[in-house]
Design a protein around this motif. Structure first.
Motif, PDB file in Angstrom:
ATOM      1  N   GLU A  60       0.838  -1.200   0.000  1.00  0.00           N
ATOM      2  CA  GLU A  60       0.000   0.000   0.000  1.00  0.00           C
ATOM      3  C   GLU A  60       0.874   1.251   0.000  1.00  0.00           C
ATOM      4  O   GLU A  60       1.968   1.261   0.546  1.00  0.00           O
ATOM      5  N   VAL A  61       0.372   2.313  -0.595  1.00  0.00           N
ATOM      6  CA  VAL A  61       1.103   3.574  -0.685  1.00  0.00           C
ATOM      7  C   VAL A  61       0.962   4.328   0.638  1.00  0.00           C
ATOM      8  O   VAL A  61      -0.154   4.598   1.090  1.00  0.00           O
ATOM      9  N   ALA A  62       2.092   4.647   1.260  1.00  0.00           N
ATOM     10  CA  ALA A  62       2.104   5.365   2.537  1.00  0.00           C
ATOM     11  C   ALA A  62       2.281   6.865   2.297  1.00  0.00           C
ATOM     12  O   ALA A  62       2.916   7.292   1.329  1.00  0.00           O
ATOM     13  N   PHE A  63       1.740   7.653   3.212  1.00  0.00           N
ATOM     14  CA  PHE A  63       1.876   9.115   3.148  1.00  0.00           C
ATOM     15  C   PHE A  63       1.697   9.667   4.562  1.00  0.00           C
ATOM     16  O   PHE A  63       1.124   9.014   5.433  1.00  0.00           O
ATOM     17  N   GLU A  64       2.180  10.874   4.767  1.00  0.00           N
ATOM     18  CA  GLU A  64       2.042  11.529   6.068  1.00  0.00           C
ATOM     19  C   GLU A  64       0.764  12.361   6.094  1.00  0.00           C
ATOM     20  O   GLU A  64       0.463  13.069   5.134  1.00  0.00           O
ATOM     21  N   THR A  65       0.023  12.270   7.186  1.00  0.00           N
ATOM     22  CA  THR A  65      -1.197  13.062   7.344  1.00  0.00           C
ATOM     23  C   THR A  65      -0.838  14.428   7.937  1.00  0.00           C
ATOM     24  O   THR A  65       0.254  14.601   8.493  1.00  0.00           O
ATOM     25  N   PRO A  66      -1.741  15.410   7.864  1.00  0.00           N
ATOM     26  CA  PRO A  66      -1.470  16.718   8.466  1.00  0.00           C
ATOM     27  C   PRO A  66      -1.160  16.650   9.970  1.00  0.00           C
ATOM     28  O   PRO A  66      -0.450  17.496  10.494  1.00  0.00           O
ATOM     29  N   SER A  67      -1.655  15.624  10.649  1.00  0.00           N
ATOM     30  CA  SER A  67      -1.368  15.495  12.083  1.00  0.00           C
ATOM     31  C   SER A  67      -0.029  14.809  12.345  1.00  0.00           C
ATOM     32  O   SER A  67       0.353  14.619  13.495  1.00  0.00           O
ATOM     33  N   GLY A  68       0.697  14.427  11.271  1.00  0.00           N
ATOM     34  CA  GLY A  68       2.009  13.818  11.422  1.00  0.00           C
ATOM     35  C   GLY A  68       2.012  12.305  11.489  1.00  0.00           C
ATOM     36  O   GLY A  68       3.071  11.693  11.627  1.00  0.00           O
ATOM     37  N   LEU A  69       0.848  11.689  11.395  1.00  0.00           N
ATOM     38  CA  LEU A  69       0.771  10.228  11.404  1.00  0.00           C
ATOM     39  C   LEU A  69       1.052   9.689  10.003  1.00  0.00           C
ATOM     40  O   LEU A  69       0.815  10.365   9.003  1.00  0.00           O
ATOM     41  N   ILE A  70       1.524   8.458   9.938  1.00  0.00           N
ATOM     42  CA  ILE A  70       1.730   7.804   8.652  1.00  0.00           C
ATOM     43  C   ILE A  70       0.497   6.958   8.366  1.00  0.00           C
ATOM     44  O   ILE A  70       0.104   6.114   9.168  1.00  0.00           O
ATOM     45  N   ALA A  71      -0.117   7.217   7.226  1.00  0.00           N
ATOM     46  CA  ALA A  71      -1.315   6.498   6.815  1.00  0.00           C
ATOM     47  C   ALA A  71      -1.017   5.759   5.517  1.00  0.00           C
ATOM     48  O   ALA A  71      -0.017   6.032   4.842  1.00  0.00           O
ATOM     49  N   ILE A  72      -1.895   4.826   5.174  1.00  0.00           N
ATOM     50  CA  ILE A  72      -1.746   4.116   3.908  1.00  0.00           C
ATOM     51  C   ILE A  72      -3.043   4.192   3.128  1.00  0.00           C
ATOM     52  O   ILE A  72      -4.117   4.304   3.691  1.00  0.00           O
ATOM     53  N   ASN A  73      -2.911   4.166   1.821  1.00  0.00           N
ATOM     54  CA  ASN A  73      -4.065   4.121   0.932  1.00  0.00           C
ATOM     55  C   ASN A  73      -4.320   2.657   0.617  1.00  0.00           C
ATOM     56  O   ASN A  73      -3.551   2.034  -0.119  1.00  0.00           O
ATOM     57  N   GLU A  74      -5.367   2.091   1.171  1.00  0.00           N
ATOM     58  CA  GLU A  74      -5.660   0.668   0.992  1.00  0.00           C
ATOM     59  C   GLU A  74      -6.300   0.356  -0.348  1.00  0.00           C
ATOM     60  O   GLU A  74      -6.451  -0.813  -0.701  1.00  0.00           O
ATOM     61  N   ASN A  75      -6.672   1.371  -1.110  1.00  0.00           N
ATOM     62  CA  ASN A  75      -7.347   1.149  -2.390  1.00  0.00           C
ATOM     63  C   ASN A  75      -6.384   1.010  -3.565  1.00  0.00           C
ATOM     64  O   ASN A  75      -6.795   0.612  -4.649  1.00  0.00           O
ATOM     65  N   VAL A  76      -5.121   1.394  -3.349  1.00  0.00           N
ATOM     66  CA  VAL A  76      -4.135   1.352  -4.428  1.00  0.00           C
ATOM     67  C   VAL A  76      -2.866   0.697  -3.897  1.00  0.00           C
ATOM     68  O   VAL A  76      -2.397   1.036  -2.814  1.00  0.00           O
ATOM     69  N   LEU A  77      -2.332  -0.231  -4.680  1.00  0.00           N
ATOM     70  CA  LEU A  77      -1.091  -0.917  -4.315  1.00  0.00           C
ATOM     71  C   LEU A  77       0.010  -0.504  -5.284  1.00  0.00           C
ATOM     72  O   LEU A  77      -0.266  -0.160  -6.443  1.00  0.00           O
TER      73      LEU A  77
END
Length: 185
Positions: free
Chosen positions: A56-73
């Motif tokens: 999954e593609v990871a990215f940083e959220t505005p709050s500083g957490l690392i999130a992933i996009n589960e819809n795209v690999l």
């Protein structure tokens, strides 16, 4: 009979699951061309942070957490894609034999390159960051063992998946050029 219904239910579930989209990292070509100081080099290890190893593609959220996009690999496993990208770019820049581990050529390479990536993330501030350290070690040739830190930033026009993939590709190109400068002149 029960087995038949289990298989039938599994097939129905698979048929109802929408296909997952895949994101390819664009392939960039370096304008750099160097004379190699070695006859061959192996990109032995590329170690990624846990979040960057995921499909999954990871990215940083505005709050500083690392999130992933589960819809795209990612189109390929990230560690494999990064390793092959760097090996191919080094081969093009140095015009010499460069390959991944396991070494695809006969005989041993002159040097091995290990890359330890500490951060590979699209920031909420619109900057992609690639940081870490790489190691070059020669075995059996007169080539100095060395280690170098890297901190590469790449601006992104937005937080879209295409921008993340393009920024990651550009950052890896910059890293490959830095490594090539330590192996060529």
């Amino acid at each position: 009979m029960v087995r038949f219904f289990v298989v039938l239910a599994a097939m129905a579930l698979i048929a109802c699951t929408p296909p997952i989209d895949r994101l390819a990292m664009p392939r960039l070509q370096s304008e750099l061309s160097l004379s190699p100081l070695v006859g061959s080099a192996m990109v032995r290890t590329v170690i990624l942070p846990t979040y960057a190893e995921l499909e999954e593609v990871a990215f940083e959220t505005p709050s500083g957490l690392i999130a992933i996009n589960e819809n795209v690999l990612w189109a390929d496993m990230p560690d494999r894609a990064v390793t092959l990208n760097i090996a191919q770019t080094l081969a093009n820049i140095l015009n010499t034999r460069v390959g991944p581990d396991p070494w695809p050529f006969v005989g041993l390479p002159d040097v091995a390159i290990d890359i330890r990536i500490a951060r590979m993330l699209a920031g909420a501030d619109g900057v992609f960051r690639l940081t870490g350290q790489y190691y070059v070690g020669g075995d059996g040739i007169d080539f100095p063992n060395s280690t170098r830190a890297f901190a590469i930033t790449q601006d992104m026009p937005d937080q879209s998946l295409q921008s993340i993939a393009a920024a990651q590709s550009a950052a890896l190109l910059t890293l490959s050029e830095q490594i090539a400068r330590s192996l060529g002149r």
